[in-house]
Scaffold this motif. Structure first.
Motif, mmCIF file in Angstrom:
data_model
loop_
_atom_site.group_PDB
_atom_site.id
_atom_site.type_symbol
_atom_site.label_atom_id
_atom_site.label_comp_id
_atom_site.label_asym_id
_atom_site.label_seq_id
_atom_site.Cartn_x
_atom_site.Cartn_y
_atom_site.Cartn_z
ATOM 1 N N TYR A 169 -9.186 0.206 4.192
ATOM 2 C CA TYR A 169 -8.467 -1.010 3.813
ATOM 3 C C TYR A 169 -8.205 -1.933 4.998
ATOM 4 O O TYR A 169 -7.577 -2.978 4.843
ATOM 5 N N SER A 179 -4.554 3.103 -2.925
ATOM 6 C CA SER A 179 -4.437 2.353 -4.170
ATOM 7 C C SER A 179 -4.017 3.301 -5.290
ATOM 8 O O SER A 179 -4.438 4.461 -5.306
ATOM 9 N N SER A 215 -4.175 8.219 -8.251
ATOM 10 C CA SER A 215 -4.895 7.547 -7.179
ATOM 11 C C SER A 215 -6.179 8.305 -6.889
ATOM 12 O O SER A 215 -6.254 9.523 -7.074
ATOM 13 N N LYS A 253 -9.709 -2.801 -0.397
ATOM 14 C CA LYS A 253 -10.646 -1.808 0.129
ATOM 15 C C LYS A 253 -11.973 -2.476 0.461
ATOM 16 O O LYS A 253 -12.524 -3.237 -0.321
ATOM 17 N N TYR A 311 0.812 -1.214 0.000
ATOM 18 C CA TYR A 311 0.000 0.000 0.000
ATOM 19 C C TYR A 311 0.852 1.274 0.000
ATOM 20 O O TYR A 311 0.377 2.339 0.372
#
Length: 452
Positions: A334, A76, A71, A451, A26
């Protein structure tokens, strides 16, 4: 074929050859090659555009350009190849910033040219309608208009902000008389042409050269992010080759001076440099290079084909006379509850120290320890392929909350609500185990994954 097209064609093929063993989950990384400073961070047309110093061809600096990722939530992301590159054989695109202007993105950057013993660094700009590629690359400032004591050749990393109807551009510089780092401020009513306004410093905390300045008003206080080269250590501060600091106070653009309340090292770890604010949003969010100069880079040494990453984006708050930094809220989407007995390799670990104690994350080939022996420390000596360090907070905490972010090859520790932070890279394998000793309570482990 121009250099930008050539680079993107190379990336398309080479990105499938990198070794994924220590690829982060991440945190933003390059698809292949070398990555350092964040550049041109901006929210534009519903997406975050995140640029970075990039050499796609090797795992060290070289034919530098701006890599690009986008993003929607700062966690992400999608890699977009190269967005800014010069064709000249000796022309390197070094760091800078970006701002929205005339319906598009205007990027200010350093054109760095080395020809034998000769070196020049000058402020250029490019424009892009959608952030994908910058064109119309032109010089926008005459270095000869700088004061006599400011270097014309060590002059880099222009980062813009708009105050009222004026564009101000902060640039890292050197006072050649005192051999100390300064921040130079340029300005203009149009992004097309900049003039010298004033400079700030010199500051001890910027060593012999200021780099990567970025400006934001945080809860009513002027905050400059700035980095310095070869800052001499001072007590528990500045243990790396270079350092990054908050310069906090009140900046008067009309008078060309800043009343400084305090200067504080941003991160006590061994992998944090060149932070920059994101433009186009109202919250003060910064991202830094999740590495440091003059240290081993294991993914390079092991031939994995890539080096470098971004830190987790961190939101800043000024309160109680201090600056606090915490991971952006987008990370919360997340988080998940792991299976009982499982310690995910990507985890958000929180706990409280109520005296001396330690939390250890152990893999099959090493461990990383977060402890408290009067001050909170991060010990990565057994987690970094035969190198590592112990790094400590400046404050002593008999009781404090700690948040510890774990990724495949990185850790970021936030102490006392983000009053202090410690970051490092780790290279552990196998299944993970977490155990505590001494004054530790309230241990909670959440996984970081897709997510929710």
């Amino acid at each position: 074929m121009n250099e930008l097209i050539k680079a993107n064609a190379y990336i398309s093929k080479a990105k499938n050859t990198v070794n994924g063993r220590y690829r982060l989950s991440y945190h933003i990384m390059p698809p292949v090659g070398w990555m350092n400073d964040p550049n041109g961070l901006i929210y534009f047309n519903g997406k975050y555009h995140l640029y970075y110093q990039f050499n796609p061809y090797d795992t060290h600096t070289g034919k530098m350009c701006w890599g690009h990722a986008v993003s929607e939530d700062l966690i992400s992301y999608t890699g977009c190849g190269v967005a800014l590159m010069h064709d000249g054989e000796n022309e390197r695109v070094f760091s800078g910033g970006a701002i929205e202007a005339d319906g598009g993105i205007t990027a200010y950057y350093t054109l760095h040219i080395e020809d034998g013993e000769e070196k020049t660094e000058e402020v250029y700009k490019g424009v892009s309608e959608d952030g994908t590629e910058f064109k119309n690359l032109v010089k926008v400032f005459d270095n000869e208009s700088l004061p006599e004591n400011i270097s014309r050749t060590d002059f880099r990393d222009p980062c813009p902000v708009k105050i009222g109807d004026t564009y101000y551009v902060f640039v890292g510089g050197k006072d050649t008389v005192h051999n100390k780092g300064v921040i130079v401020v340029l300005g203009g009513k149009s992004p097309e042409k900049l003039e010298y306004k004033f400079y700030l410093g010199p500051y001890y905390e910027l060593g012999d050269m200021g780099e990567c300045p970025s400006y934001f008003v945080v809860n009513g206080k002027s905050v400059l992010l700035a980095s310095g080269c070869h800052v001499h250590d001072r007590g528990n501060d500045f243990k790396n080759t270079n350092a990054s600091v908050f310069i906090v106070g009140d900046l008067d653009f009309e008078k060309g001076e800043m009343k400084v309340d305090f200067i504080k090292e941003i991160d006590k770890g061994d992998t944090f440099y060149a932070p920059q604010f994101i433009r186009g949003i109202t919250k003060p969010v910064m991202i830094a290079w999740f590495e440091m100069w003059d240290k081993p880079y294991p993914t390079k040494d092991m031939g994995h084909g890539w080096v470098g990453a971004f830190t987790i984006p961190r939101e800043l708050e000024y309160r109680d006379g201090d600056i606090f930094q915490t991971p952006v809220d987008g990370l919360n989407a997340y988080l998940y509850e792991p299976i009982e007995g499982e310690t995910p390799k990507c985890a958000d670990i929180s706990f409280e120290f109520f005296g001396e104690g330690a939390v250890t994350v152990a893999g099959d080939n090493g461990k990383v320890v977060i402890g408290n022996d009067g001050g909170v420390y991060l010990d990565t000596r057994n987690a970094n392929n035969s190198f590592g360090s112990i790094r400590r907070t400046n404050g002593n905490y008999s009781r404090c909350r700690v948040r510890f972010l774990l990724d495949i090859s990185g850790v970021e520790v936030f102490v006392d609500g983000g009053r202090e932070a410690i970051s490092s890279r780790i290279y552990l394998d196998g299944n993970y185990r977490v155990y505590t000793s001494g004054g530790v309570s309230g241990l909670k482990i959440k996984g970081i994954g897709g997510k929710q």
